[in-house]
Design an enzyme around this catalytic site. Sequence first.
Site, PDB file in Angstrom:
ATOM      1  N   GLN A 245      -2.816  12.160   8.971  1.00 54.61           N
ATOM      2  CA  GLN A 245      -1.338  11.055   8.813  1.00 54.61           C
ATOM      3  C   GLN A 245      -0.435  11.695   9.020  1.00 54.61           C
ATOM      4  O   GLN A 245       0.897  11.609   9.188  1.00 54.61           O
ATOM      5  CB  GLN A 245      -1.317  10.751   6.938  1.00 54.61           C
ATOM      6  CG  GLN A 245      -0.737  12.009   6.095  1.00 54.61           C
ATOM      7  CD  GLN A 245      -0.313  11.760   4.860  1.00 54.61           C
ATOM      8  OE1 GLN A 245      -1.253  12.000   4.190  1.00 54.61           O
ATOM      9  NE2 GLN A 245       0.742  11.683   4.225  1.00 54.61           N
ATOM     10  N   CYS A 251       0.319   8.779   3.416  1.00 52.98           N
ATOM     11  CA  CYS A 251      -1.138   9.099   2.853  1.00 52.98           C
ATOM     12  C   CYS A 251      -1.647   7.611   2.062  1.00 52.98           C
ATOM     13  O   CYS A 251      -2.908   6.944   2.337  1.00 52.98           O
ATOM     14  CB  CYS A 251      -0.926  10.166   1.632  1.00 52.98           C
ATOM     15  SG  CYS A 251       0.081   9.420   0.345  1.00 52.98           S
ATOM     16  N   HIS A 398      -0.102  11.924  -4.567  1.00 52.84           N
ATOM     17  CA  HIS A 398      -0.400  11.935  -3.243  1.00 52.84           C
ATOM     18  C   HIS A 398      -1.919  11.206  -3.279  1.00 52.84           C
ATOM     19  O   HIS A 398      -2.704  10.529  -4.345  1.00 52.84           O
ATOM     20  CB  HIS A 398      -1.131  12.971  -2.809  1.00 52.84           C
ATOM     21  CG  HIS A 398      -1.440  12.651  -1.001  1.00 52.84           C
ATOM     22  ND1 HIS A 398      -1.042  12.503  -0.844  1.00 52.84           N
ATOM     23  CD2 HIS A 398      -2.806  13.874  -0.675  1.00 52.84           C
ATOM     24  CE1 HIS A 398      -2.062  12.530   0.840  1.00 52.84           C
ATOM     25  NE2 HIS A 398      -2.971  14.017   0.646  1.00 52.84           N
TER      26      HIS A 398
END
Length: 457
Positions: A245, A251, A398
């Site tokens: 990414q 993410c 995340h």
Amino acid sequence: MKQLLVFLCGLVCVLADTPANCTYEDVKGKWVFQIGKMGHDNTINCTGFPSVFNPAESKIEVSLFFPDLAVDQFGNKGFWTLIYNQGFEVVIAGRKYFAFSKYKQSGSTVKDMCDQTLPGWSHDVLGRNWACYAGMKQEEKRSVKVRKTGLTTSYAGIRYRSNTTFVTDINRHQRSWTAVKYPEYENMEIEDMIRRAGGRKSRITDIPKPAPVSPEHARIAVGLPKSFDWRNVNGVNFVSPIRNQASCGSCFAFSAMGMNEARWRVMSNNTAQPVFSPQDIVECSEYSQGCEGGFPYLIGGKYAEDFGLVLEECNPYTGSDGACSTKKDCPRMYSTKYEYIGGYYGACNEALMRIELVKNGPMAVAFEVYNDFMHYKSGVYHHTGLTDRFNPFEITNHAVLLVGYGTDMTNPETPQDYWIVKNSWGEGWGEDGYFRIRRGVDECSIESIAVQSFPIV
Ligand SMILES: *[C@@H]1O[C@H](CO)[C@@H](O)[C@H](O)[C@H]1NC(C)=O
Ligand SMILES: *[C@@H]1O[C@H](CO)[C@@H](O)[C@H](O)[C@H]1NC(C)=O
Ligand SMILES: *[C@@H]1O[C@H](CO)[C@@H](O)[C@H](O)[C@H]1NC(C)=O
Ligand SMILES: *[C@@H]1O[C@H](CO)[C@@H](O)[C@H](O)[C@H]1NC(C)=O
């Protein structure tokens, strides 16, 4: 001069974290939804609704009850779920309603107006007949919360410098996983590291604890294989390649694309192997905040159902925000039946995750990143509690992709159950782009908010 600016900025600049912060308690209760003109398609622009150009034409009353029951003024029963702390979705009388909760920010002060929504989107359950709407809770007492954007100092211009002591401390402190220094972090902007780990706008507090396991689910879970890995099911891999990414907080898009890619492979027995475009999400989706963050439920699920996903070549990844540049004639591929594992926000647990994983394929999960995680190389991760006092860092949320589970017997006296998780930080990170993390103890909240959806193959 630059140094001085950086120093000053470090003290006074503040950035937004998640747009809104609304809890279950804030949202449940009786609402009125003002609805605009129906009959639009998904190109509808709801900015500013209601306005003189797009006035409210009808309304419904909906009451939201524990845990996921919605009832309208005619007695129709439907469904609702909180969407993290960002907003909520209602499905009732053949229509879906989704809006972010309302908030206002001025300087470092955020007003969460959890009894109102921003302009949102409504359409029938088949994705037709779109209209704008806005919700207002019917209560004497207005629920407005004022907060400071607490953890939001800007580290603009401050660069990472590796600290060997921190890495040595992690490896000395425990034997379950190994930390290394990643040369690519050297001199990286701290802000980029935070974005890579989820971004400020994906930070959520008050993540629900996993729900209790019902006797029936416990029974089914006992019958599952002791270990399972979608990268190797009797020698066949159903997981698409690892990606990177870079320093965009995308993410959530990689996690969402990864789930849909893997599930296409599973449902088509590997005859279709699409790689989807996270750049289309970053640039074009109003259900996310681009490189500042977003959430898998809204992207791998709702966006994939409402707008569809396009292949990578329709909008190749650049890792930066921009105007929507997806090729117009690219075909879109859709998914449906998106849900939090367990059915609604707060219903997830470890047993259900394993049951759905083995039955349906990889799923999007999210967990809290502490700075020891940035140094993970191999083994079964758990948060050590150690912090790198040399480099500033903030906890982020995340999003990643769950692909399997097992039990580590390296030390037979203390077997450790783990999840196998696909990250989006390139193949050189961790165990060839993957990591393992403790399972069964909601490590870093990884068993709280898993999401799945089903490609229409
Ligand atoms: C969000 O709201 C909840 C409950 O009102 C509170 O406990 C939590 O600290 C808030 N989070 C932030 C980031 O302000
Ligand atoms: C929607 O309309 C607003 C003005 O009402 C405009 O600023 C915005 O760019 C429009 N959004 C899109 C995606 O066209
Ligand atoms: C799935 O693909 C494999 C490998 O090509 C093949 O051996 C198997 O028969 C296929 N299964 C089904 C149900 O078609
Ligand atoms: C590394 O971190 C330790 C503990 O946080 C600190 O005492 C030390 O000064 C740092 N090392 C360097 C090179 O700054």
